[in-house]
Design an enzyme around this catalytic site. Sequence first.
Site, short mmCIF file in Angstrom:
data_model
loop_
_atom_site.label_atom_id
_atom_site.label_comp_id
_atom_site.label_asym_id
_atom_site.label_seq_id
_atom_site.Cartn_x
_atom_site.Cartn_y
_atom_site.Cartn_z
N CYS A 70 -40.01 3.41 28.17
CA CYS A 70 -39.73 2.04 27.73
C CYS A 70 -41.04 1.28 27.74
O CYS A 70 -41.70 1.19 28.79
CB CYS A 70 -38.74 1.40 28.69
N CYS A 177 -41.44 -0.08 20.56
CA CYS A 177 -40.27 -0.06 21.45
C CYS A 177 -39.57 1.26 21.18
O CYS A 177 -39.46 1.68 20.02
CB CYS A 177 -39.35 -1.23 21.12
#
Length: 246
Positions: A70, A177
């Site tokens: 992440c 992302c």
Amino acid sequence: MNIGIFDSGIGGSTVLKEIVKILPNEDYIYYSDSKNNPYGDKNDTEIIEICDNIVSMLIDRNCKVIVIACNTASAKAVDFLRKKYSNLPIIAIEPAYKMVHDYANDKETLVMATRGTIESEKFQILFHKYDNEKTVLLPCIGLANLIEKDEKEQIKKYLKENLLQYKNRVENVVLGCTHYPLVKNEIKEILGNVTFFDGAPKLAQHLKYVLEENGLLENNNGKIEFIDSQNSKEKKERFFEILEQR
Ligand code: DGL
């Protein structure tokens, strides 16, 4: 022992997919923190606390290395985690902006990431180091959450509203992302034939190198255990579907 990997949901499957390609004989525990999704709008203290709990749980489950799949969590929590768990290798993803510098620095570039990632000190340092002065930074507030919920129509609408203005203006798109590679086709529908930059393949190579260097490579069965913080059966199915598709 296991490789522990986590994200705020199923987005990190795009990272695990790259890892499994080059490390098929390792065992994995993937933690999908859908309960706390999205991370992108949380403050640093909240993210650090969430990640600290996840890493401690993964260590209890016999993990020899942690992969933060992440960008937001990496940007905000990796320094804290590396200090606190100094005996454990912690591998963190970051937006592939250096790759743009290395391979396509002369082209107009769009960096898509969460607001948390774009505003983070870590990303700002990376950006200013490699800034090609032809780059737009686009915080995609809410996009990871739509992808997490698999809201197909809403995703199309979001991308159209936010990306159409860059059509014919950008050639490179940094997927900053880990949820965004799941909507590459939808992004192409708006922006046409752009070149994507994704940090996952490089992270996978780096992980392999770190395991080799630390004598941690194993020849296991390639088992993947999936845990979701809301115990969602639907997330589990989608996660394995994504891994199989690719
Ligand atoms: N997939 C994550 C990232 O790479 C986080 C998305 C979110 O929870 O906001 O940034």
